[in-house]
Design an enzyme around this catalytic site. Sequence first.
Site, short mmCIF file in Angstrom:
data_model
loop_
_atom_site.label_atom_id
_atom_site.label_comp_id
_atom_site.label_asym_id
_atom_site.label_seq_id
_atom_site.Cartn_x
_atom_site.Cartn_y
_atom_site.Cartn_z
N GLU A 276 1.01 -1.29 -0.01
CA GLU A 276 0.11 -0.02 -0.06
C GLU A 276 0.85 1.27 -0.12
OE1 GLU A 276 -1.89 -0.51 3.93
OE2 GLU A 276 -3.28 -1.97 2.97
N PRO A 277 1.80 1.56 -0.95
CA PRO A 277 2.44 2.65 -0.85
C PRO A 277 1.77 3.76 -1.45
CG PRO A 277 3.18 1.34 -2.81
CD PRO A 277 2.06 0.52 -2.15
N GLY A 278 2.05 4.96 -0.54
CA GLY A 278 1.33 6.18 -0.98
C GLY A 278 2.62 7.37 -1.14
N ARG A 279 3.49 7.60 0.05
CA ARG A 279 4.37 8.82 -0.06
C ARG A 279 5.38 8.33 -1.13
NH1 ARG A 279 5.89 11.64 4.20
NH2 ARG A 279 4.97 10.22 5.60
N ARG A 315 3.40 19.92 6.37
CA ARG A 315 4.25 18.89 7.14
C ARG A 315 5.39 19.75 7.83
NH1 ARG A 315 7.51 16.43 4.34
NH2 ARG A 315 7.26 14.48 5.40
N TYR A 319 5.17 18.10 11.48
CA TYR A 319 6.26 16.97 11.73
C TYR A 319 7.66 17.72 11.90
CZ TYR A 319 2.41 14.25 9.54
OH TYR A 319 1.04 13.71 9.31
N CYS A 346 -0.68 33.90 10.81
CA CYS A 346 -0.39 34.49 12.13
C CYS A 346 -0.09 33.24 13.23
CB CYS A 346 -1.42 35.40 12.70
SG CYS A 346 -1.00 36.40 14.11
N TYR A 375 1.22 14.10 1.03
CA TYR A 375 0.81 14.61 2.31
C TYR A 375 0.88 16.17 2.21
CZ TYR A 375 0.89 9.70 3.50
OH TYR A 375 0.84 8.50 3.51
C1 LIG Z 1 -0.94 5.92 5.36
C2 LIG Z 1 -1.13 4.49 5.12
C3 LIG Z 1 -0.56 3.89 4.03
C4 LIG Z 1 0.16 4.63 3.09
O1 LIG Z 1 1.55 5.00 3.83
P1 LIG Z 1 2.97 5.53 2.96
O2 LIG Z 1 3.86 5.74 4.11
O3 LIG Z 1 2.35 6.93 2.59
O4 LIG Z 1 3.47 4.68 1.94
C5 LIG Z 1 -0.73 2.56 3.88
N1 LIG Z 1 -1.41 1.89 4.39
C6 LIG Z 1 -2.25 2.05 5.45
C7 LIG Z 1 -3.22 1.28 6.26
C8 LIG Z 1 -1.90 3.63 5.78
O5 LIG Z 1 -2.56 4.11 6.97
#
Ligand SMILES: *Cc1c(COP(=O)(O)O)cnc(C)c1O
Length: 430
Positions: A276-279, A315, A319, A346, A375
């Site tokens: 499940e890659p996002g970032r 971000r 973070y 502000c 993000y």
């Molecule tokens: C946020 C999330 C992701 C994506 O994570 P990345 O670090 O962006 O790759 C995948 N699976 C679940 C369950 C998440 O909460």
Amino acid sequence: MTAFAYRDGVLHAEGVSLAHLADEVGTPLYVYAAGAIEASYDAYARGLADAGLRALVAYGVKANDNLAVIATLARRGAGADVVSGGEIARAIAAGIVPGRIIYSGVGKTPAEIVQALDAGIRQFNVESAAEIDTIARIAGDHGVTAPVALRVNPDVDAGTHHKIATGRKGDKFGVDMVDAPALYARMAADRRLAPRGLALHIGSQILSLAPFRAAFGALAGLARTLRAEGLPVATLDFGGGLGVAYRDDAEAPSRADYGRVIAEAIGDLLVDVAIEPGRSIVAMAGVLVTRIVATKESHGTRFVVVDAAMNDLLRPAMYDAYHGIRPVVRPRTEDESLVDVVGPICESSDVFARARPMPPVAARHVLVIDAAGAYGRVMASCYNARPLIPEVMVRGDRAEIIRRRPTFEESIALEAMPPWLAPASTQGAA
Ligand SMILES: *Cc1c(COP(=O)(O)O)cnc(C)c1O
């Protein structure tokens, strides 16, 4: 090859000048490079295939949920990992096949569960005993069988920022490993549920393979245990992807090594794999383009005030995240001085960079904040009544606005006056 490089002294996104986009679209704006998104997805697909895995790459939609971004990945065959009803709707609207949608999250509401069942998603990643019962009840009421995977918490510290670590004992995600066999058996005994396998997600922005190795090994071990008990485990979902190198001196593991870590964990287990890659798919494929409003000096600190703010890119404030920042026109000098790059809001945390080396810059110059594709816009708010900023996708020499800037009238339009505040003339004289 990076998607963002200087050409004739001007920073380009693929074949399009960012200086030109800043003038045409107006700042601040996000710009995404389609080719970089595709290349990043392809590198995952190849890394897994080369490791001999049959795998679904389910894009973590929450990293960037713009329809054109999701659609770019859908065309490639990607699935989607979603965490809300809104993301289910977006993923389907963008062309993701429902059978490739994985639904994660600790707080799925009954309405969202119904929506997911109606859509025919691939699986619910179940996070608690209570959720098993809720999903079973709703599936039963609707006369359908819900595909479920059990999300376990492997108790691995991913060594990432505490706000994005999710796989430690005490984090709110998943069920404890020791409780997993009984819960899995319970799912298998329930005719309203179809257990598909196991899932985990230990956190985000992880730059070392060691925590992945530990967690993946634990997950595969649990799968073996369950199978030995005669339980069906068809699929293993290894969660979010690799971290990215926001700093020049950082390095992210390769997709090939990541694929090998999964393959080693699985060994001779015959299972379908999902990730499940996002970032890591979108971070480097996007930048935030912003114009300098003013420069000023105070108590020895040089401030560069830009028209983007923490509400556009949260971000750094949230973070303490690092983002590279560079002028859109390549400086003609090697001279640099230390500046704080700040937004107009502000809040003392409205700072993009502190004591950052910067060539000479002045008001009206355009800066680019790098690695802002993940993000970024998704975490934006309208704080200070600043409308969400536009997004542009570039492909080769073409640039298209994929989300326009709303007008102030549109931003106001969802709100309504209660009758007692309506203008006196419309209230009818008593
Ligand atoms: C946020 C999330 C992701 C994506 O994570 P990345 O670090 O962006 O790759 C995948 N699976 C679940 C369950 C998440 O909460």
